[in-house]
Motif scaffolding. Sequence first.
Motif, mmCIF file in Angstrom:
data_model
loop_
_atom_site.group_PDB
_atom_site.id
_atom_site.type_symbol
_atom_site.label_atom_id
_atom_site.label_comp_id
_atom_site.label_asym_id
_atom_site.label_seq_id
_atom_site.Cartn_x
_atom_site.Cartn_y
_atom_site.Cartn_z
ATOM 1 N N GLN A 116 0.771 -1.082 0.070
ATOM 2 C CA GLN A 116 0.035 -0.205 -0.296
ATOM 3 C C GLN A 116 1.072 1.409 0.111
ATOM 4 O O GLN A 116 2.059 0.901 0.496
ATOM 5 N N PRO A 117 0.485 2.147 -0.401
ATOM 6 C CA PRO A 117 0.511 3.884 -0.585
ATOM 7 C C PRO A 117 1.581 3.718 0.526
ATOM 8 O O PRO A 117 1.266 3.556 2.068
ATOM 9 N N GLY A 118 3.092 4.298 1.100
ATOM 10 C CA GLY A 118 3.857 4.997 2.059
ATOM 11 C C GLY A 118 4.367 3.259 2.780
ATOM 12 O O GLY A 118 5.812 3.978 3.144
ATOM 13 N N ASP A 119 4.336 1.903 2.187
ATOM 14 C CA ASP A 119 5.188 0.884 2.721
ATOM 15 C C ASP A 119 6.546 0.687 1.991
ATOM 16 O O ASP A 119 6.860 1.217 0.707
ATOM 17 N N GLU A 120 8.008 0.287 2.638
ATOM 18 C CA GLU A 120 8.654 0.587 2.140
ATOM 19 C C GLU A 120 8.749 -1.181 1.474
ATOM 20 O O GLU A 120 8.689 -2.314 2.531
ATOM 21 N N VAL A 121 9.354 -1.577 0.657
ATOM 22 C CA VAL A 121 9.020 -2.646 -0.802
ATOM 23 C C VAL A 121 11.139 -2.796 -0.362
ATOM 24 O O VAL A 121 11.972 -2.445 -0.550
ATOM 25 N N GLN A 122 11.147 -4.430 -0.532
ATOM 26 C CA GLN A 122 13.091 -4.643 -0.271
ATOM 27 C C GLN A 122 12.640 -6.284 -1.348
ATOM 28 O O GLN A 122 12.413 -6.824 -1.011
ATOM 29 N N PHE A 123 13.299 -5.992 -2.179
ATOM 30 C CA PHE A 123 13.295 -7.025 -3.009
ATOM 31 C C PHE A 123 14.553 -7.529 -3.159
ATOM 32 O O PHE A 123 15.252 -7.590 -2.193
ATOM 33 N N VAL A 124 13.908 -9.744 -2.837
ATOM 34 C CA VAL A 124 15.306 -10.076 -2.738
ATOM 35 C C VAL A 124 14.761 -11.227 -3.210
ATOM 36 O O VAL A 124 14.421 -11.939 -3.958
ATOM 37 N N PRO A 125 15.933 -11.145 -3.626
ATOM 38 C CA PRO A 125 16.780 -12.571 -5.010
ATOM 39 C C PRO A 125 17.076 -13.646 -4.152
ATOM 40 O O PRO A 125 17.320 -14.067 -3.422
ATOM 41 N N CYS A 126 16.460 -14.481 -4.986
ATOM 42 C CA CYS A 126 16.002 -16.219 -5.129
ATOM 43 C C CYS A 126 16.352 -16.986 -6.065
ATOM 44 O O CYS A 126 15.195 -16.406 -7.419
ATOM 45 N N GLU A 127 16.892 -18.370 -5.560
ATOM 46 C CA GLU A 127 17.008 -19.044 -6.790
ATOM 47 C C GLU A 127 15.942 -19.061 -6.905
ATOM 48 O O GLU A 127 15.330 -20.246 -7.866
#
Length: 479
Positions: free
Chosen positions: A154-165
């Motif tokens: 939702q707007p305001g959230d911090e998003v972290q993409f995590v690499p995965c095999e």
Amino acid sequence: MIPAARTLFLRFDPALTGAAGLARAVLDAETAPVPKRAGRRVSIPVCYDGPDLDEVAALTGMSCDEVIARHSGTPWRAAFGGFAPGFCYLTGGDPALDVPRRSTPRRAVAVGSVGLAGAFSGVYPQASPGGWQLIGRTSLPMWDLGRDTPAAVQPGDEVQFVPCETLPEPPPPPARQAQPHGPGLLVLAAGLPALFQDLGRPGLAAQGIGRSGAADRAALREANRLVGNPPGSPAIEITAPLHLRAECAAVLAVSWAARLLLNDRTALPAGQAFALDAGDELRIMPEGGVYTYLAARKGFDVAPVLGSAARDTLAGIGPAPLVAGDRVGLGAGHADAVGLPSLAPAPTQSGVIDVPVTLGPRADWFDAETLARFLAQDWQVSPRISRIGTQLSGEPLTRRDQSELASEATPRGAIQIPHSGLPVLFLADHPVTGGYPVIAVIADAVLDRVAQAAPGTTLRFHARSGFAPITPSPRSPDR
């Protein structure tokens, strides 16, 4: 009201106000600062194997490994929702990943695809068309009506993409809706899935949920009128032959053009009500247009989703499409007298349609010669048609401004020009926001007829007006 990256889209009733007066009222309104929402931290596992990863690497002058490291190494901030339910535009990533959208949007982007477009990143919540550069995929559901908060971000959230095999297994798809207990109509065969439609779910665009509803609203109202229903009652939208068996007595009507065959021997007229007895079989074979509507007296027994029985094919919201073996319950709602037979002309399979448009709001992204060519040439409806939109064929248009447009509202009837120069006309299940400039918007009065335009139909646009630029008042230059 649709908020976007740099613009606010407002739909208004022209009988009550005008665009200039409304804009002045908005610009002069006294507003208080909105406290910044304390967002959550959301981790999204990503397998970086997207079809455009190599192209993004080439565009940025990096290796694929460096693209992955930069995309996953910087937290992103959810700025605003749009496009479709659960899609959130993410900002604040590594500026080196600022890449243009694709020159031609894909017809189908897989659910969970992770993409880049300009300074934004995002995750496609449903399988849909799209023009973003796809660099990976996730199995995290971005939209689920079964959750207390359907949107994962939702707007305001911090998003972290995590690499995965490898990705975690996605949850199982939701079960189809329960079949009705009482007698109704049994679907014996369906050339293509048939959809429940009504007049849609207005007022939810700020959540990325479009109105949807019948592609041809006039035909839906006409089918309901013929059986005495309220005009917005759910009906079945048909695009291919449909074979039904009545399990009880029923009064039905079909609009517009279709061949109707009772028990494989008796032709029935479209455009007027008719009765079936238990055991009767009905074949509906659309012809002359794209969409045909089947209405039943007192309506159908179908559960609404977010206040509407419309199936939104872009968002994946609404009752499941009808396929062979499904049973359709008949409703018990109010109905008036059966209507007189229809005298309205049926849509034509091909030919020429004159289409009035309002130029803009991004007509200034095209020079005067290009705008003249847009209006002067004949555009053909290509085979690439759906409830979402129609691809037109003709001489491509050249944009004067080749920069990336910060995503903004794309209403029903909007005509977008992607980098390929071939117009895309948005229809009932259009995305709420988009990132290609809108050269014009079709007048609402002709949208039903345009939606019925089959491949090969010619569209001729003529401008009836243009969007007028509105500037802030001198006493409030910072607004």
